[in-house]
Scaffold this motif. Structure first.
Motif, PDB file in Angstrom:
ATOM      1  N   HIS A  52       0.781  -1.241   0.000  1.00 34.26           N
ATOM      2  CA  HIS A  52       0.000   0.000   0.000  1.00 34.26           C
ATOM      3  C   HIS A  52       0.813   1.292   0.000  1.00 34.26           C
ATOM      4  O   HIS A  52       0.840   2.022  -0.982  1.00 34.26           O
ATOM      5  CB  HIS A  52      -0.969  -0.006   1.185  1.00 34.26           C
ATOM      6  CG  HIS A  52      -1.931  -1.143   1.137  1.00 34.26           C
ATOM      7  ND1 HIS A  52      -2.976  -1.188   0.258  1.00 34.26           N
ATOM      8  CD2 HIS A  52      -1.980  -2.292   1.843  1.00 34.26           C
ATOM      9  CE1 HIS A  52      -3.652  -2.317   0.418  1.00 34.26           C
ATOM     10  NE2 HIS A  52      -3.070  -3.009   1.378  1.00 34.26           N
ATOM     11  N   LYS A 112      -2.169   0.541  -8.060  1.00 28.69           N
ATOM     12  CA  LYS A 112      -3.247   1.206  -7.320  1.00 28.69           C
ATOM     13  C   LYS A 112      -3.968   2.104  -8.309  1.00 28.69           C
ATOM     14  O   LYS A 112      -3.379   3.018  -8.895  1.00 28.69           O
ATOM     15  CB  LYS A 112      -2.677   2.028  -6.171  1.00 28.69           C
ATOM     16  CG  LYS A 112      -1.891   1.238  -5.150  1.00 28.69           C
ATOM     17  CD  LYS A 112      -2.767   0.382  -4.267  1.00 28.69           C
ATOM     18  CE  LYS A 112      -3.454   1.209  -3.202  1.00 28.69           C
ATOM     19  NZ  LYS A 112      -4.225   0.377  -2.266  1.00 28.69           N
ATOM     20  N   ARG A 137     -15.265   0.041   0.287  1.00 30.26           N
ATOM     21  CA  ARG A 137     -15.233   1.429   0.746  1.00 30.26           C
ATOM     22  C   ARG A 137     -16.637   2.019   0.887  1.00 30.26           C
ATOM     23  O   ARG A 137     -16.873   2.862   1.765  1.00 30.26           O
ATOM     24  CB  ARG A 137     -14.405   2.288  -0.216  1.00 30.26           C
ATOM     25  CG  ARG A 137     -12.899   2.094  -0.097  1.00 30.26           C
ATOM     26  CD  ARG A 137     -12.173   2.817  -1.203  1.00 30.26           C
ATOM     27  NE  ARG A 137     -10.730   2.795  -1.070  1.00 30.26           N
ATOM     28  CZ  ARG A 137      -9.959   1.777  -1.416  1.00 30.26           C
ATOM     29  NH1 ARG A 137     -10.519   0.680  -1.917  1.00 30.26           N
ATOM     30  NH2 ARG A 137      -8.643   1.841  -1.261  1.00 30.26           N
ATOM     31  N   TYR A 140     -17.877   1.481   4.382  1.00 25.12           N
ATOM     32  CA  TYR A 140     -17.227   2.325   5.391  1.00 25.12           C
ATOM     33  C   TYR A 140     -17.727   3.764   5.280  1.00 25.12           C
ATOM     34  O   TYR A 140     -18.053   4.408   6.286  1.00 25.12           O
ATOM     35  CB  TYR A 140     -15.696   2.336   5.236  1.00 25.12           C
ATOM     36  CG  TYR A 140     -15.041   1.036   4.860  1.00 25.12           C
ATOM     37  CD1 TYR A 140     -15.549  -0.182   5.308  1.00 25.12           C
ATOM     38  CD2 TYR A 140     -13.895   1.021   4.067  1.00 25.12           C
ATOM     39  CE1 TYR A 140     -14.929  -1.378   4.962  1.00 25.12           C
ATOM     40  CE2 TYR A 140     -13.266  -0.168   3.722  1.00 25.12           C
ATOM     41  CZ  TYR A 140     -13.793  -1.365   4.166  1.00 25.12           C
ATOM     42  OH  TYR A 140     -13.177  -2.525   3.813  1.00 25.12           O
ATOM     43  N   VAL A 176     -12.082  -3.190   9.517  1.00 21.31           N
ATOM     44  CA  VAL A 176     -11.173  -2.227   8.900  1.00 21.31           C
ATOM     45  C   VAL A 176     -10.815  -1.155   9.927  1.00 21.31           C
ATOM     46  O   VAL A 176     -11.661  -0.745  10.723  1.00 21.31           O
ATOM     47  CB  VAL A 176     -11.815  -1.590   7.638  1.00 21.31           C
ATOM     48  CG1 VAL A 176     -13.030  -0.757   8.001  1.00 21.31           C
ATOM     49  CG2 VAL A 176     -10.801  -0.779   6.852  1.00 21.31           C
ATOM     50  N   HIS A 226     -10.121   4.741   4.464  1.00 19.77           N
ATOM     51  CA  HIS A 226      -9.762   4.781   3.035  1.00 19.77           C
ATOM     52  C   HIS A 226     -10.365   5.990   2.336  1.00 19.77           C
ATOM     53  O   HIS A 226     -10.766   5.927   1.176  1.00 19.77           O
ATOM     54  CB  HIS A 226     -10.181   3.485   2.322  1.00 19.77           C
ATOM     55  CG  HIS A 226      -9.322   2.314   2.688  1.00 19.77           C
ATOM     56  ND1 HIS A 226      -9.536   1.567   3.824  1.00 19.77           N
ATOM     57  CD2 HIS A 226      -8.231   1.778   2.081  1.00 19.77           C
ATOM     58  CE1 HIS A 226      -8.617   0.613   3.892  1.00 19.77           C
ATOM     59  NE2 HIS A 226      -7.813   0.723   2.864  1.00 19.77           N
ATOM     60  N   SER A 227     -10.424   7.083   3.033  1.00 22.96           N
ATOM     61  CA  SER A 227     -10.750   8.389   2.447  1.00 22.96           C
ATOM     62  C   SER A 227     -10.391   9.452   3.468  1.00 22.96           C
ATOM     63  O   SER A 227     -11.166   9.729   4.393  1.00 22.96           O
ATOM     64  CB  SER A 227     -12.228   8.509   2.073  1.00 22.96           C
ATOM     65  OG  SER A 227     -12.491   9.824   1.586  1.00 22.96           O
ATOM     66  N   ASP A 228      -9.223  10.053   3.295  1.00 21.46           N
ATOM     67  CA  ASP A 228      -8.806  11.110   4.220  1.00 21.46           C
ATOM     68  C   ASP A 228      -9.670  12.355   4.067  1.00 21.46           C
ATOM     69  O   ASP A 228      -9.796  13.140   5.009  1.00 21.46           O
ATOM     70  CB  ASP A 228      -7.332  11.451   3.993  1.00 21.46           C
ATOM     71  CG  ASP A 228      -6.405  10.362   4.499  1.00 21.46           C
ATOM     72  OD1 ASP A 228      -6.737   9.741   5.527  1.00 21.46           O
ATOM     73  OD2 ASP A 228      -5.370  10.101   3.861  1.00 21.46           O
ATOM     74  N   THR A 267      -9.528   8.332  -1.768  1.00 20.16           N
ATOM     75  CA  THR A 267      -9.850   6.910  -1.611  1.00 20.16           C
ATOM     76  C   THR A 267      -8.825   6.116  -0.810  1.00 20.16           C
ATOM     77  O   THR A 267      -8.826   4.892  -0.870  1.00 20.16           O
ATOM     78  CB  THR A 267     -10.008   6.230  -2.991  1.00 20.16           C
ATOM     79  OG1 THR A 267      -8.739   6.247  -3.667  1.00 20.16           O
ATOM     80  CG2 THR A 267     -11.047   6.929  -3.840  1.00 20.16           C
ATOM     81  N   ASP A 268      -7.959   6.801  -0.065  1.00 23.09           N
ATOM     82  CA  ASP A 268      -6.971   6.031   0.695  1.00 23.09           C
ATOM     83  C   ASP A 268      -6.582   6.728   1.997  1.00 23.09           C
ATOM     84  O   ASP A 268      -7.012   7.846   2.269  1.00 23.09           O
ATOM     85  CB  ASP A 268      -5.723   5.748  -0.142  1.00 23.09           C
ATOM     86  CG  ASP A 268      -5.322   4.284  -0.063  1.00 23.09           C
ATOM     87  OD1 ASP A 268      -5.176   3.768   1.066  1.00 23.09           O
ATOM     88  OD2 ASP A 268      -5.167   3.649  -1.124  1.00 23.09           O
ATOM     89  N   ASN A 269      -5.742   6.016   2.790  1.00 21.96           N
ATOM     90  CA  ASN A 269      -5.330   6.512   4.109  1.00 21.96           C
ATOM     91  C   ASN A 269      -3.951   7.154   4.059  1.00 21.96           C
ATOM     92  O   ASN A 269      -3.095   6.885   4.907  1.00 21.96           O
ATOM     93  CB  ASN A 269      -5.302   5.335   5.107  1.00 21.96           C
ATOM     94  CG  ASN A 269      -6.617   4.608   5.176  1.00 21.96           C
ATOM     95  OD1 ASN A 269      -7.665   5.205   5.365  1.00 21.96           O
ATOM     96  ND2 ASN A 269      -6.569   3.293   5.005  1.00 21.96           N
ATOM     97  N   TYR A 325       0.099   7.210   6.231  1.00 22.59           N
ATOM     98  CA  TYR A 325       1.140   6.371   5.620  1.00 22.59           C
ATOM     99  C   TYR A 325       2.478   7.090   5.743  1.00 22.59           C
ATOM    100  O   TYR A 325       2.704   8.107   5.090  1.00 22.59           O
ATOM    101  CB  TYR A 325       0.838   6.108   4.156  1.00 22.59           C
ATOM    102  CG  TYR A 325      -0.239   5.077   3.889  1.00 22.59           C
ATOM    103  CD1 TYR A 325      -0.719   4.243   4.897  1.00 22.59           C
ATOM    104  CD2 TYR A 325      -0.775   4.920   2.606  1.00 22.59           C
ATOM    105  CE1 TYR A 325      -1.698   3.304   4.646  1.00 22.59           C
ATOM    106  CE2 TYR A 325      -1.758   3.971   2.345  1.00 22.59           C
ATOM    107  CZ  TYR A 325      -2.210   3.166   3.364  1.00 22.59           C
ATOM    108  OH  TYR A 325      -3.176   2.230   3.106  1.00 22.59           O
TER     109      TYR A 325
END
Length: 364
Positions: free
Chosen positions: A135, A175, A239, A242, A277, A281-283, A336-338, A342
């Motif tokens: 990821h 991705k 997603r 969530y 989860v 998966h969406s900041d 769409t991600d964290n 990361y």
């Protein structure tokens, strides 16, 4: 986490050894550290106020956020001019280890199967594709590609091999949002060449980005997003479930205050553990839920507009350009991600910006 603490301690020792006397490039690192940590302290303070006033039942130490930033600037302080070179090497070595392990454990056929999945979408090869989806490393490779294409001043033949390796590893990790983000940045930079006053364009696009972020939240709130995804048959990898849970707890109006920093992750782990989860998966949605309607807008404005103006004023146009495209890439991934938690992504994002500012100020 332990290795991050080591870098921070080493930087503190160097700081004490130098008796808090900074060279010119170290002063730039110090200035940018203050600039980058301000919004994190403000959001954390706001979260504490929400807790004290009873608007939320959760309060966080926010350790991870501070550790990521402190370690990134500590490594910059320790290595300075060589930090990008070492980072690219570390990325290539790390992904190479993953590659060798997968080939050894699952066979060389996983590579062509991965590319079959990439170009055909055939779910028979999905398991092979997942083996290479590391990821944060995969998403971080996009920053390096942007660096090679648009930021690095002197691109030589020596840069071709690492750039190609990075590109191939990015495809292996595959991705979808990263590929989309890179294509958007490449097209945008090409189109921007036709504008005389590019900085005005950057500010305009930054405000458009803020507007689109609110549109995204509105579409979730009104159910438009979920209907559109269903009609298009897009696989969101869970997603949508969530997002639906979190957006149902918010209100799309200026009176919505938010639930405070890290409330989303805490809720997903505890109250909504059945989703299995820890990250939303969406900041973008995460910050809206945690900072509230107005706080969310201020967060967007500070990163997309305010810092851009400060960097342009202090360090020049090229530094502002680098900050702008790296930040746009980051915010596209935020949908769409964290990415915000990361370490590898945030570290590379930070060092590329700071190193460019140093180079421009020092006329390297």
């Amino acid at each position: 986490m332990p290795i991050l603490i080591i870098w921070i301690i080493l930087a503190i020792f160097k700081l004490l050894k130098n008796k808090f006397i900074f060279t010119k490039d170290e002063l730039i690192i110090k200035e940018l550290f203050i600039l980058f940590i301000i919004p994190k302290i403000v959001i954390h303070t706001y979260s504490i106020i929400l807790f004290i006033l009873g608007f939320t039942d959760y309060i966080t130490r926010n350790t991870q956020t501070y550790m990521i930033l402190l370690s990134a600037f500590s490594i910059l302080y320790l290595f300075k001019k060589d930090v990008i070179k070492y980072t690219i090497r570390a990325l290539i070595i790390s992904f190479s280890i993953v590659l060798i392990y997968n080939i050894t454990a699952y066979g060389i056929n996983t590579i062509p199967e991965m590319f079959m999945f990439l170009f055909t979408g055939d779910l028979r090869y999905d398991n092979s594709a997942r083996l290479y989806e590391v990821h944060d490393y995969t998403l971080a490779l996009g920053y390096i590609i942007i660096y090679y294409l648009f930021i690095k001043k002197k691109f030589t033949n020596k840069d071709l091999l690492p750039m190609y390796i990075i590109f191939v590893y990015m495809l292996l990790g595959y991705k979808r949002i990263e590929v989309l983000a890179l294509l958007m940045i490449i097209i945008y930079v090409y189109i921007s060449k036709f504008f005389v006053n590019k900085f005005k364009l950057y500010k305009f696009i930054s405000y458009i980005s803020i507007f689109l972020s609110y549109i995204f939240i509105w579409s979730l709130s009104e159910g438009v997003f979920f209907e559109l995804i269903e009609k298009m048959g897009i696989n969101t990898m869970g997603r949508n479930y969530y997002y639906n849970v979190i957006i149902s707890l918010t209100n799309f109006n200026p009176l919505f205050l938010g639930f405070g920093r890290n409330w989303v992750t805490h809720s997903l782990i505890n109250q909504y553990s059945y989703l299995n989860v820890a990250g939303l998966h969406s900041d973008i949605l995460k910050y809206f839920a945690e900072c509230g309607f107005i706080g969310f807008g201020l967060w967007l404005w500070f990163y997309l507009v305010k810092i851009l103006k400060i960097i342009e004023k202090r360090y020049g146009y090229r530094a502002a350009f680098s900050y702008h495209i790296l930040t746009l890439y980051t915010f596209i991934l935020y949908y769409t991600d964290n990415i915000e938690t990361y370490f590898v992504c945030q570290f590379i994002y930070t060092i590329l910006i700071v190193k460019t500012c140093i180079d421009e100020k020092m006329h390297v």
